[in-house]
Design an enzyme around this catalytic site. Structure first.
Site, PDB file in Angstrom:
ATOM      1  N   ASN A   8       0.877  -1.161   0.000  1.00  0.00           N
ATOM      2  CA  ASN A   8       0.000   0.000   0.000  1.00  0.00           C
ATOM      3  C   ASN A   8       0.919   1.217   0.000  1.00  0.00           C
ATOM      4  OD1 ASN A   8      -1.835   2.010   0.489  1.00  0.00           O
ATOM      5  ND2 ASN A   8      -2.731   1.075   2.310  1.00  0.00           N
ATOM      6  N   LYS A  15       3.355   0.792   3.037  1.00  0.00           N
ATOM      7  CA  LYS A  15       3.007  -0.234   4.021  1.00  0.00           C
ATOM      8  C   LYS A  15       3.154  -1.575   3.331  1.00  0.00           C
ATOM      9  CE  LYS A  15      -0.495   2.446   6.414  1.00  0.00           C
ATOM     10  NZ  LYS A  15      -1.862   2.826   6.193  1.00  0.00           N
ATOM     11  N   ARG A  92      -2.603  -2.180  -3.444  1.00  0.00           N
ATOM     12  CA  ARG A  92      -3.812  -1.374  -3.252  1.00  0.00           C
ATOM     13  C   ARG A  92      -3.708  -0.166  -4.173  1.00  0.00           C
ATOM     14  NH1 ARG A  92      -5.222   2.868   1.218  1.00  0.00           N
ATOM     15  NH2 ARG A  92      -7.391   3.203   0.667  1.00  0.00           N
ATOM     16  N   HIS A 181     -13.015   2.535  -0.028  1.00  0.00           N
ATOM     17  CA  HIS A 181     -13.094   1.464   0.986  1.00  0.00           C
ATOM     18  C   HIS A 181     -13.803   0.244   0.412  1.00  0.00           C
ATOM     19  CE1 HIS A 181     -13.102   4.533   4.577  1.00  0.00           C
ATOM     20  NE2 HIS A 181     -11.868   4.164   4.278  1.00  0.00           N
ATOM     21  N   LEU A 210     -16.094   2.214   9.846  1.00  0.00           N
ATOM     22  CA  LEU A 210     -15.809   3.383  10.686  1.00  0.00           C
ATOM     23  C   LEU A 210     -14.384   3.268  11.219  1.00  0.00           C
ATOM     24  CD1 LEU A 210     -19.170   3.381  12.737  1.00  0.00           C
ATOM     25  CD2 LEU A 210     -18.717   4.428  10.504  1.00  0.00           C
ATOM     26  N   GLY A 213     -10.795   7.089   8.422  1.00  0.00           N
ATOM     27  CA  GLY A 213     -11.725   7.413   7.333  1.00  0.00           C
ATOM     28  C   GLY A 213     -12.985   6.593   7.589  1.00  0.00           C
ATOM     29  N   ARG A 242     -11.642  14.365   8.401  1.00  0.00           N
ATOM     30  CA  ARG A 242     -12.344  14.865   7.205  1.00  0.00           C
ATOM     31  C   ARG A 242     -13.770  15.252   7.560  1.00  0.00           C
ATOM     32  NH1 ARG A 242     -11.192   9.820   3.602  1.00  0.00           N
ATOM     33  NH2 ARG A 242      -9.127   9.499   4.447  1.00  0.00           N
ATOM     34  N   ASP A 283      -8.848  10.529  17.627  1.00  0.00           N
ATOM     35  CA  ASP A 283      -8.922   9.135  18.067  1.00  0.00           C
ATOM     36  C   ASP A 283     -10.112   8.965  19.025  1.00  0.00           C
ATOM     37  OD1 ASP A 283      -8.463   6.651  19.531  1.00  0.00           O
ATOM     38  OD2 ASP A 283      -6.515   6.647  18.515  1.00  0.00           O
ATOM     39  N   ARG A 285     -10.749   6.833  21.203  1.00  0.00           N
ATOM     40  CA  ARG A 285     -10.402   6.507  22.599  1.00  0.00           C
ATOM     41  C   ARG A 285     -10.234   7.811  23.394  1.00  0.00           C
ATOM     42  NH1 ARG A 285      -6.262   2.207  20.200  1.00  0.00           N
ATOM     43  NH2 ARG A 285      -6.287   3.883  18.684  1.00  0.00           N
ATOM     44  N   GLU A 334     -15.374  -1.598  15.137  1.00  0.00           N
ATOM     45  CA  GLU A 334     -15.104  -2.870  15.826  1.00  0.00           C
ATOM     46  C   GLU A 334     -14.956  -2.703  17.331  1.00  0.00           C
ATOM     47  OE1 GLU A 334     -11.734  -4.794  13.883  1.00  0.00           O
ATOM     48  OE2 GLU A 334     -12.539  -4.149  11.953  1.00  0.00           O
ATOM     49  N   GLU A 385      -8.274  -5.448   5.041  1.00  0.00           N
ATOM     50  CA  GLU A 385      -8.134  -5.148   3.612  1.00  0.00           C
ATOM     51  C   GLU A 385      -6.914  -5.849   3.010  1.00  0.00           C
ATOM     52  OE1 GLU A 385      -8.894  -1.217   5.117  1.00  0.00           O
ATOM     53  OE2 GLU A 385      -9.701  -0.662   3.166  1.00  0.00           O
TER      54      GLU A 385
HETATM   55  P1  ADP Z   1      -7.619   3.599   9.299  1.00  0.00           P
HETATM   56  O1  ADP Z   1      -8.789   4.303   8.707  1.00  0.00           O
HETATM   57  O2  ADP Z   1      -6.458   4.499   9.588  1.00  0.00           O
HETATM   58  O3  ADP Z   1      -7.266   2.289   8.630  1.00  0.00           O
HETATM   59  P2  ADP Z   1      -8.596   2.036  11.533  1.00  0.00           P
HETATM   60  O4  ADP Z   1      -9.701   1.293  10.892  1.00  0.00           O
HETATM   61  O5  ADP Z   1      -7.437   1.275  12.054  1.00  0.00           O
HETATM   62  O6  ADP Z   1      -8.118   3.272  10.717  1.00  0.00           O
HETATM   63  O7  ADP Z   1      -9.234   2.874  12.748  1.00  0.00           O
HETATM   64  C1  ADP Z   1      -8.448   3.711  13.521  1.00  0.00           C
HETATM   65  C2  ADP Z   1      -9.344   4.425  14.514  1.00  0.00           C
HETATM   66  O8  ADP Z   1     -10.079   3.446  15.284  1.00  0.00           O
HETATM   67  C3  ADP Z   1      -8.594   5.219  15.579  1.00  0.00           C
HETATM   68  O9  ADP Z   1      -8.299   6.520  15.123  1.00  0.00           O
HETATM   69  C4  ADP Z   1      -9.579   5.243  16.718  1.00  0.00           C
HETATM   70  O10 ADP Z   1     -10.440   6.354  16.551  1.00  0.00           O
HETATM   71  C5  ADP Z   1     -10.398   3.991  16.552  1.00  0.00           C
HETATM   72  N1  ADP Z   1     -10.138   2.972  17.571  1.00  0.00           N
HETATM   73  C6  ADP Z   1      -9.174   2.036  17.585  1.00  0.00           C
HETATM   74  N2  ADP Z   1      -9.265   1.286  18.704  1.00  0.00           N
HETATM   75  C7  ADP Z   1     -10.295   1.764  19.423  1.00  0.00           C
HETATM   76  C8  ADP Z   1     -10.902   1.431  20.676  1.00  0.00           C
HETATM   77  N3  ADP Z   1     -10.449   0.428  21.420  1.00  0.00           N
HETATM   78  N4  ADP Z   1     -11.972   2.143  21.066  1.00  0.00           N
HETATM   79  C9  ADP Z   1     -12.449   3.152  20.320  1.00  0.00           C
HETATM   80  N5  ADP Z   1     -11.935   3.516  19.137  1.00  0.00           N
HETATM   81  C10 ADP Z   1     -10.868   2.844  18.692  1.00  0.00           C
END
Ligand code: ADP
Length: 401
Positions: A8, A15, A92, A181, A210, A213, A242, A283, A285, A334, A385
């Site tokens: 990627n 990556k 990708r 996506h 979710l 992005g 975004r 983020d 979290r 997730e 992915e």
């Molecule tokens: P990307 O779009 O970069 O591939 P991911 O699908 O890995 O992203 O999602 C990353 C986002 O998931 C983080 O920015 C965070 O907001 C969220 N995230 C990851 N772990 C947790 C968690 N345990 N609880 C809540 N949100 C989380």
């Protein structure tokens, strides 16, 4: 064991993963890593293999040197391209335009077609092309496969794909909804018929990717009929950084009244907006922790995010007419229990009911989180992915033999 190398490539990073395509979504890849800060004075390569993490700091002038150095680092630790059996390389590719509906074995002609699409993805496709060219040189005897982020949405009906702007201008400049996506929506949605014990052709479903992005898709019988991202990945849901959908008039207003240039506004909407724009962090979290501490900005950002998500879920319920399943995936989907609960709260009248206990279980593979009497089943299905790209790459390589 035969492996696929999945690449990627971004403008300043690559990556990479070595993937066993027979593994599950939640299994760690055989090896993975990142080449970053390409073209900057100091670059960095990290490799994860057998539970260990290796790092190399050195200037990385371009993608070619970067990938070569990554291969050397892998070789030093026993997972180099001469130590393992790589049967295919999956790339990708962000934008397939209207040219690509499915993954393709990369030939010179295919590469030219990807090049033709650069105006639609001026930041992404050139980086993807760099990665492909370098990898084809370093691994000339293995089939290389391009997997397009837009491919799954190629079949959207015109009513969903077209924007209501001047048709000639739109056609001339490729202005239409492509969606992104796609690899994730397709991968996740492909598991749903089995989880429902229904034939794939009969399933109507909504998938919610979710992550940082974010996008939603409406899928009928395995075919995407609508999606929230548009000509670019800026549209649709509120995301980490975004904006998602905004009134396009805001762009003119910011230009005219705030004196912002097109590049300023591009940066604002892509990098400094979304939940980060509203509360300073992207983020979830951090957002959850701040809400626990009664931070009003975080609370507002969260509510704007949920409001927009519910608007899309509602519109896709109408687009599909009947919905069998709603699936959450990617980092937020997730893991964020509250996001799932709030996205589907108070929808019993529409046959949607989450079971709070099932929803609160930690992230552990594909699972149902709806109540037994919920007409619409709600699932959490981890996306992967790279695994999906690896499977495509190996499948096409086998077909070519
Ligand atoms: P990307 O779009 O970069 O591939 P991911 O699908 O890995 O992203 O999602 C990353 C986002 O998931 C983080 O920015 C965070 O907001 C969220 N995230 C990851 N772990 C947790 C968690 N345990 N609880 C809540 N949100 C989380």
């Amino acid at each position: 064991m035969s492996l696929a190398l999945v690449l990627n490539s971004g403008s300043s990073s690559i990556k990479f993963q070595l993937v066993d395509p027979t593994k599950h979504a939640t299994d760690d890849p055989f090896a993975s890593g990142l080449v970053e800060q390409i073209g900057e004075p100091e670059g960095k390569i990290t490799l994860k293999y057998q539970g260990e993490k290796y790092t190399l700091n050195a200037p990385i002038p371009d993608h070619s040197v970067g990938l070569d150095m990554a291969f050397n680092l892998m070789g030093e630790h026993g997972c180099g391209i001469k130590d393992v059996d790589i049967t295919a390389v999956g790339h990708r590719v962000v934008h397939g335009g209207i040219l690509f509906s499915q993954p393709e074995i990369i030939t010179d002609e295919i590469l030219d077609m990807i090049r033709d699409l650069i105006p639609l993805a001026p930041l992404h496709n050139p980086a993807n092309i760099d990665g492909i060219e370098v990898a084809r040189t370093l691994l000339p005897d293995v089939p290389h496969v391009a997997v397009f982020d837009t491919g799954f949405f190629h079949s959207m009906p015109p009513a969903a794909a077209l924007y209501a702007i001047n048709a000639d201008i739109a056609a001339q400049h490729g202005v239409r909804r492509y969606g992104f996506h796609g690899t994730s929506h397709e991968y996740v949605s492909s598991h749903v018929p089995e989880m429902l014990d229904m034939p794939a052709a009969a399933v109507n479903q909504i998938t919610l990717h979710l992550g940082n992005g974010a996008s939603a898709a409406a899928i009928r019988g395995g075919r995407a009929i609508d999606t929230s991202m548009g000509m670019t990945p800026l549209a649709g849901l509120v995301m980490g950084t975004r904006s998602g959908d905004i009134d396009p008039g805001i762009v003119f207003h910011l230009h005219r009244s705030a004196g912002m240039s097109i590049d300023d506004i591009d940066k604002l909407l892509n990098r400094d907006s979304g939940v980060k724009g509203l509360c300073g962090v992207n983020d979830f979290r951090d957002i959850e922790a701040r809400i626990d501490n009664e931070d009003q900005d975080a609370w507002l950002a969260y509510n704007v995010y949920i409001h927009q998500l519910r608007r899309y879920i509602g519109s896709y319920m109408i687009a599909l007419g009947r919905v069998d399943a709603i699936t959450f995936t990617a980092g937020v989907g997730e893991n964020a229990v509250d996001v799932r609960a709030d996205a589907l709260a108070d929808l019993e009248g529409f046959g949607i009911k989450i079971d709070p206990e099932k929803n609160a279980q930690p992230n552990d593979g594909a699972r149902e989180i709806s109540a037994d009497d919920s007409q619409v089943k709600v699932f959490v299905i981890p996306t992967n992915e790279e695994l999906a790209i690896a499977r495509y790459a190996v499948k096409l390589a086998e077909q070519q033999r």
